[in-house]
Design an enzyme around this catalytic site. Structure first.
Site, PDB file in Angstrom:
ATOM      1  CE1 TYR A   1      38.190  42.878  35.270  1.00  0.00           C
ATOM      2  CE2 TYR A   1      38.792  43.439  37.550  1.00  0.00           C
ATOM      3  CZ  TYR A   1      38.938  42.915  36.197  1.00  0.00           C
ATOM      4  OH  TYR A   1      40.386  42.520  36.174  1.00  0.00           O
TER       5      TYR A   1
ATOM      6  CE  LYS B   1      35.619  37.467  19.920  1.00  0.00           C
ATOM      7  NZ  LYS B   1      36.824  37.126  19.119  1.00  0.00           N
TER       8      LYS B   1
ATOM      9  CG  ASP C   1      40.132  37.614  18.352  1.00  0.00           C
ATOM     10  OD1 ASP C   1      39.983  38.944  18.033  1.00  0.00           O
ATOM     11  OD2 ASP C   1      39.604  36.797  17.914  1.00  0.00           O
TER      12      ASP C   1
ATOM     13  CG  ASP D   1      42.903  42.468  34.394  1.00  0.00           C
ATOM     14  OD1 ASP D   1      43.973  42.909  35.011  1.00  0.00           O
ATOM     15  OD2 ASP D   1      42.680  41.158  34.599  1.00  0.00           O
TER      16      ASP D   1
ATOM     17  CG  ASP E   1      48.909  41.312  33.559  1.00  0.00           C
ATOM     18  OD1 ASP E   1      48.931  42.569  34.101  1.00  0.00           O
ATOM     19  OD2 ASP E   1      49.234  40.349  34.242  1.00  0.00           O
TER      20      ASP E   1
HETATM   21  C1  IPM Z   1      45.030  44.810  37.906  1.00  0.00           C
HETATM   22  C2  IPM Z   1      44.686  43.783  38.913  1.00  0.00           C
HETATM   23  C3  IPM Z   1      43.409  43.833  39.555  1.00  0.00           C
HETATM   24  C4  IPM Z   1      42.451  43.878  38.355  1.00  0.00           C
HETATM   25  C5  IPM Z   1      43.028  42.717  40.486  1.00  0.00           C
HETATM   26  C6  IPM Z   1      43.972  42.688  41.753  1.00  0.00           C
HETATM   27  C7  IPM Z   1      41.720  42.739  40.947  1.00  0.00           C
HETATM   28  O1  IPM Z   1      44.960  42.711  38.084  1.00  0.00           O
HETATM   29  O2  IPM Z   1      44.865  45.955  38.768  1.00  0.00           O
HETATM   30  O3  IPM Z   1      45.198  44.705  36.978  1.00  0.00           O
HETATM   31  O4  IPM Z   1      41.873  42.803  37.594  1.00  0.00           O
HETATM   32  O5  IPM Z   1      41.995  44.971  37.982  1.00  0.00           O
HETATM   33 MG    MG Z   2      45.679  42.925  36.097  1.00  0.00          MG
END
Ligand code: IPM
Ligand code: MG
Length: 372
Positions: A146, A195, A227, A251, A255
């Protein structure tokens, strides 16, 4: 006590979900005798529209001057929004990344917990869910891909893009320590995800995590390749307590973990630095497709406000009360659309009636269970 809370409502569903979290904080204030003074801070697309940039220096100063910042979400539809015609460093997300960096918010805590009441919204089979699961994703937030150098250039007529993944041992050590500290207060297990079979940054990650682990003999730890971790999260999520990982892997895995808990609308997060200050935001995005419809799930934002009470203001009883209120409302069968049981699941489990509610009604219901 009086507390100064910076509020970044942001874009998409951000203003709707933040309004409910503020409602809940105000309820906490009136029950427990605190005053929360809010300062609205612009960031993301709304800041681009108003000022031309996703985050101004004034906005950073306002965030720094707060005891903590509560945030909704930023960004829009990347295919259709004019914000995404701008150069990458002027887009909404650049504001969030700059804020994380400027405030040194290197430790991102994302608790993924399956509420018993939401079993029917969990996409996994009953035998995999078992007694449920409760994990904490510790994501490094100010390093890695990032924030590495990036460029797109024309090399002999061929467009070539480069992103750089860099980690120093200092960056790894401080997040690893946080991860082990948190594990100590939980079930005392750290799974460090990397990884290391491919990346140098991961091999250094593994080495430093091992060094840190030596100072925590009471905490069990293991290494897992990313993975494999992605697979294990759906195969056997119960095995995880603290998942410690770098920025990009965190990240993606967070999710995934959120869907395993039923919906990303349930996943809170705290981004912390070395002080008491923190930025608290739901892990989900701005969901422009449902913005303004009053159907977004405010629970992740409300639970983020609970984390704010706990981590930045040391108001543990108040945080407990908010979390208990959320649980109670779920127990009573109230659901936003994203956590409504899938039809077949409802039939099979023969569970009690559920009632679908909108964003504001969910906020009201949670308030109704605080201080009663
Ligand atoms: C998160 C989001 C952010 C990230 C984006 C909006 C830049 O996906 O906080 O997980 O990737 O960190
Ligand atoms: Mg995210």
């Amino acid at each position: 006590m009086e507390y100064k809370i910076g509020v970044i409502a942001g874009d998409g569903i951000g203003p709707e979900i933040v309004a409910e979290a503020r409602k809940v904080l105000d309820r906490v204030g009136s029950v427990y005798g605190h005053t929360f003074c809010y300062e609205e801070i612009q960031m993301g697309g709304c800041s681009i529209d108003a000022t031309g940039v996703p985050l101004t220096d004034d906005a950073i100063a306002a965030a720094k001057a707060s005891d903590a910042v509560l945030m909704g979400s930023i960004g829009g539809n990347t295919a259709t929004s004019p914000w995404y015609q701008l150069p990458p460093d002027r887009r909404p997300e650049a504001g969030l990344l700059r804020l994380r960096k400027e405030l040194n918010l290197f430790a991102n805590l994302r608790p993924a917990y399956l509420y018993d009441e939401l079993r029917a919204a969990c996409p996994l089979r009953d035998e995999i869910i078992g007694d449920g699961f409760d994990m904490m994703i510790m994501r490094e937030l100010t390093g890695g891909l990032y924030f590495g150098e990036r460029k797109t250039e024309n090399q002999n007529g061929v467009l070539t893009a480069t992103d750089t993944l860099t980690y120093s041992e200092t960056e790894i050590r401080r997040i690893a320590k946080r991860g082990f500290d948190i594990a100590r207060k939980r079930r005392k297990k750290v799974t460090s995800v990397d990884k290391a079979n491919v990346l140098d940054s991961s091999r250094l990650w593994r080495k430093i995590v091992e060094e840190v682990a030596a100072d925590y003999p009471d905490v069990a730890y293991e290494h897992m390749l990313v993975d494999n971790c992605a697979m294990q999260l759906v195969k056997d999520p119960k095995q995880f307590d603290v998942i410690l990982t770098e920025n990009m892997f965190g990240d993606i895995l967070s999710d995934e973990a959120s869907m395993v808990t039923g919906s990303i609308g349930m996943l809170a997060s705290a981004s912390l630095n070395d002080t008491k200050f923190g930025l608290y935001e739901p892990s989900g995005g701005s969901a422009p497709d449902i913005a303004g419809k009053g159907i977004a799930n405010p629970i992740a934002t409300v639970l983020s406000a609970a984390m704010l009470l706990r981590y930045s203001l040391d108001l543990d009883a108040e945080a407990d009360a908010v979390e208990a209120a959320v649980k109670q409302v779920l127990k009573e069968g109230f659901r936003t659309i994203d956590i409504m049981p899938q039809e077949n699941a409802m039939g099979e489990s023969g569970q009690a009636e559920v009632t679908q509610v909108g964003t504001a009604q969910m906020g009201d219901l949670i308030c109704g269970h605080i201080g009663v």
